[in-house]
Design a protein around this motif. Structure first.
Motif, PDB file in Angstrom:
ATOM      1  N   LEU A  10       0.830  -1.196   0.000  1.00 52.39           N
ATOM      2  CA  LEU A  10       0.000   0.000   0.000  1.00 52.39           C
ATOM      3  C   LEU A  10       0.871   1.256   0.000  1.00 52.39           C
ATOM      4  O   LEU A  10       0.592   2.217  -0.721  1.00 52.39           O
ATOM      5  CB  LEU A  10      -0.937  -0.016   1.203  1.00 52.39           C
ATOM      6  N   ALA A  11       1.946   1.234   0.787  1.00 53.32           N
ATOM      7  CA  ALA A  11       2.869   2.373   0.817  1.00 53.32           C
ATOM      8  C   ALA A  11       3.573   2.542  -0.525  1.00 53.32           C
ATOM      9  O   ALA A  11       3.763   3.667  -0.998  1.00 53.32           O
ATOM     10  CB  ALA A  11       3.892   2.194   1.936  1.00 53.32           C
ATOM     11  N   LEU A  12       3.939   1.438  -1.154  1.00 56.69           N
ATOM     12  CA  LEU A  12       4.580   1.507  -2.469  1.00 56.69           C
ATOM     13  C   LEU A  12       3.641   2.094  -3.513  1.00 56.69           C
ATOM     14  O   LEU A  12       4.045   2.933  -4.324  1.00 56.69           O
ATOM     15  CB  LEU A  12       5.055   0.116  -2.886  1.00 56.69           C
ATOM     16  N   SER A  13       2.391   1.691  -3.483  1.00 61.45           N
ATOM     17  CA  SER A  13       1.430   2.262  -4.429  1.00 61.45           C
ATOM     18  C   SER A  13       1.183   3.736  -4.130  1.00 61.45           C
ATOM     19  O   SER A  13       1.029   4.539  -5.065  1.00 61.45           O
ATOM     20  CB  SER A  13       0.128   1.473  -4.407  1.00 61.45           C
ATOM     21  N   LEU A  14       1.172   4.119  -2.856  1.00 60.59           N
ATOM     22  CA  LEU A  14       1.023   5.529  -2.492  1.00 60.59           C
ATOM     23  C   LEU A  14       2.199   6.353  -3.004  1.00 60.59           C
ATOM     24  O   LEU A  14       2.017   7.462  -3.502  1.00 60.59           O
ATOM     25  CB  LEU A  14       0.884   5.681  -0.976  1.00 60.59           C
ATOM     26  N   VAL A  15       3.398   5.798  -2.912  1.00 61.04           N
ATOM     27  CA  VAL A  15       4.596   6.494  -3.393  1.00 61.04           C
ATOM     28  C   VAL A  15       4.533   6.697  -4.899  1.00 61.04           C
ATOM     29  O   VAL A  15       4.805   7.799  -5.406  1.00 61.04           O
ATOM     30  CB  VAL A  15       5.861   5.703  -2.989  1.00 61.04           C
ATOM     31  N   ILE A  16       4.166   5.674  -5.629  1.00 62.50           N
ATOM     32  CA  ILE A  16       4.131   5.771  -7.093  1.00 62.50           C
ATOM     33  C   ILE A  16       3.036   6.735  -7.546  1.00 62.50           C
ATOM     34  O   ILE A  16       3.279   7.651  -8.342  1.00 62.50           O
ATOM     35  CB  ILE A  16       3.957   4.379  -7.719  1.00 62.50           C
ATOM     36  N   VAL A  17       1.834   6.562  -7.028  1.00 63.25           N
ATOM     37  CA  VAL A  17       0.726   7.439  -7.413  1.00 63.25           C
ATOM     38  C   VAL A  17       0.975   8.865  -6.931  1.00 63.25           C
ATOM     39  O   VAL A  17       0.730   9.832  -7.661  1.00 63.25           O
ATOM     40  CB  VAL A  17      -0.614   6.884  -6.875  1.00 63.25           C
ATOM     41  N   GLY A  18       1.487   9.010  -5.714  1.00 64.97           N
ATOM     42  CA  GLY A  18       1.785  10.341  -5.186  1.00 64.97           C
ATOM     43  C   GLY A  18       2.860  11.056  -5.985  1.00 64.97           C
ATOM     44  O   GLY A  18       2.752  12.251  -6.254  1.00 64.97           O
ATOM     45  N   GLY A  19       3.901  10.331  -6.383  1.00 69.88           N
ATOM     46  CA  GLY A  19       4.953  10.941  -7.196  1.00 69.88           C
ATOM     47  C   GLY A  19       4.438  11.413  -8.542  1.00 69.88           C
ATOM     48  O   GLY A  19       4.760  12.516  -8.998  1.00 69.88           O
TER      49      GLY A  19
END
Length: 109
Positions: A10-19
Protein backbone atom coordinates in the motif's frame (compact mmCIF):
# COMPACT_ATOMS: atom_id res chain seq x y z
CA UNK A 1 7.89 -10.80 -3.46
CA UNK A 2 9.94 -11.19 -0.32
CA UNK A 3 9.36 -9.00 2.74
CA UNK A 4 6.45 -7.08 1.24
CA UNK A 5 3.54 -6.96 3.60
CA UNK A 6 0.13 -5.56 2.82
CA UNK A 7 1.05 -2.16 4.28
CA UNK A 8 4.32 -2.11 2.35
CA UNK A 9 2.48 -2.72 -0.91
CA UNK A 10 0.00 0.00 0.00
CA UNK A 11 2.87 2.37 0.82
CA UNK A 12 4.58 1.51 -2.47
CA UNK A 13 1.43 2.26 -4.43
CA UNK A 14 1.02 5.53 -2.49
CA UNK A 15 4.60 6.49 -3.39
CA UNK A 16 4.13 5.77 -7.09
CA UNK A 17 0.73 7.44 -7.41
CA UNK A 18 1.78 10.34 -5.19
CA UNK A 19 4.95 10.94 -7.20
CA UNK A 20 3.05 10.97 -10.47
CA UNK A 21 0.41 13.28 -8.98
CA UNK A 22 3.04 15.69 -7.67
CA UNK A 23 4.73 15.85 -11.08
CA UNK A 24 1.35 16.49 -12.70
CA UNK A 25 0.67 19.28 -10.20
CA UNK A 26 4.11 20.79 -10.84
CA UNK A 27 3.44 20.89 -14.58
CA UNK A 28 -0.10 22.31 -14.35
CA UNK A 29 -0.19 24.54 -11.26
CA UNK A 30 0.42 28.28 -11.48
CA UNK A 31 2.28 28.42 -8.17
CA UNK A 32 4.23 26.02 -6.01
CA UNK A 33 1.58 25.70 -3.29
CA UNK A 34 -0.49 22.88 -4.83
CA UNK A 35 2.49 20.52 -5.42
CA UNK A 36 3.65 21.22 -1.87
CA UNK A 37 0.20 20.40 -0.48
CA UNK A 38 0.10 17.13 -2.40
CA UNK A 39 3.63 16.30 -1.20
CA UNK A 40 2.59 16.96 2.41
CA UNK A 41 -0.46 14.72 2.09
CA UNK A 42 1.45 11.83 0.51
CA UNK A 43 4.28 12.16 3.03
CA UNK A 44 1.77 12.19 5.88
CA UNK A 45 0.12 9.03 4.56
CA UNK A 46 3.48 7.38 4.07
CA UNK A 47 4.59 8.23 7.60
CA UNK A 48 1.37 6.78 9.00
CA UNK A 49 1.53 3.59 6.91
CA UNK A 50 5.22 2.79 7.42
CA UNK A 51 6.65 4.48 10.51
CA UNK A 52 9.74 2.22 10.60
CA UNK A 53 10.65 2.07 6.90
CA UNK A 54 8.95 5.23 5.72
CA UNK A 55 12.22 7.00 5.00
CA UNK A 56 13.12 4.30 2.46
CA UNK A 57 9.84 4.83 0.67
CA UNK A 58 10.40 8.59 0.89
CA UNK A 59 13.75 8.16 -0.86
CA UNK A 60 11.95 6.19 -3.56
CA UNK A 61 9.41 8.99 -3.92
CA UNK A 62 12.20 11.56 -4.24
CA UNK A 63 13.79 9.43 -6.96
CA UNK A 64 10.44 9.15 -8.75
CA UNK A 65 10.01 12.93 -8.56
CA UNK A 66 13.42 13.76 -9.99
CA UNK A 67 13.58 11.04 -12.64
CA UNK A 68 9.96 11.57 -13.62
CA UNK A 69 10.36 15.32 -13.94
CA UNK A 70 13.62 15.33 -15.89
CA UNK A 71 13.04 12.24 -18.05
CA UNK A 72 9.33 12.30 -18.87
CA UNK A 73 8.37 15.97 -19.03
CA UNK A 74 9.46 18.78 -21.27
CA UNK A 75 11.23 21.84 -19.92
CA UNK A 76 9.16 25.01 -20.37
CA UNK A 77 10.40 27.84 -22.59
CA UNK A 78 9.08 30.59 -20.34
CA UNK A 79 11.72 31.62 -17.79
CA UNK A 80 9.16 32.41 -15.11
CA UNK A 81 7.49 29.04 -15.57
CA UNK A 82 10.89 27.33 -15.32
CA UNK A 83 11.51 29.03 -11.99
CA UNK A 84 8.11 28.06 -10.60
CA UNK A 85 8.49 24.42 -11.67
CA UNK A 86 12.02 24.06 -10.31
CA UNK A 87 11.03 25.71 -7.03
CA UNK A 88 8.03 23.39 -6.71
CA UNK A 89 10.20 20.37 -7.51
CA UNK A 90 12.82 21.30 -4.94
CA UNK A 91 10.39 22.14 -2.16
CA UNK A 92 8.29 19.04 -2.87
CA UNK A 93 11.42 16.91 -2.65
CA UNK A 94 12.36 18.30 0.75
CA UNK A 95 8.79 18.05 2.01
CA UNK A 96 8.37 14.48 0.78
CA UNK A 97 11.41 13.29 2.67
CA UNK A 98 11.26 15.45 5.80
CA UNK A 99 7.55 15.09 6.51
CA UNK A 100 7.60 11.34 6.01
CA UNK A 101 10.51 10.95 8.42
CA UNK A 102 8.96 13.34 10.95
CA UNK A 103 5.51 11.71 10.93
CA UNK A 104 7.11 8.28 11.21
CA UNK A 105 9.15 9.45 14.18
CA UNK A 106 6.10 10.95 15.88
CA UNK A 107 4.08 7.79 15.28
CA UNK A 108 6.81 5.59 16.74
CA UNK A 109 7.08 7.77 19.85
Amino acid sequence: MPNLSKTALLALSLVIVGGILIIYCIKTANSFFLPCLVAILTAFGLGILEPQKGWKFALLEVAILWVGYWAFTNFPDNETRQSVELLALGISTVIAFACSALIGFVRRA
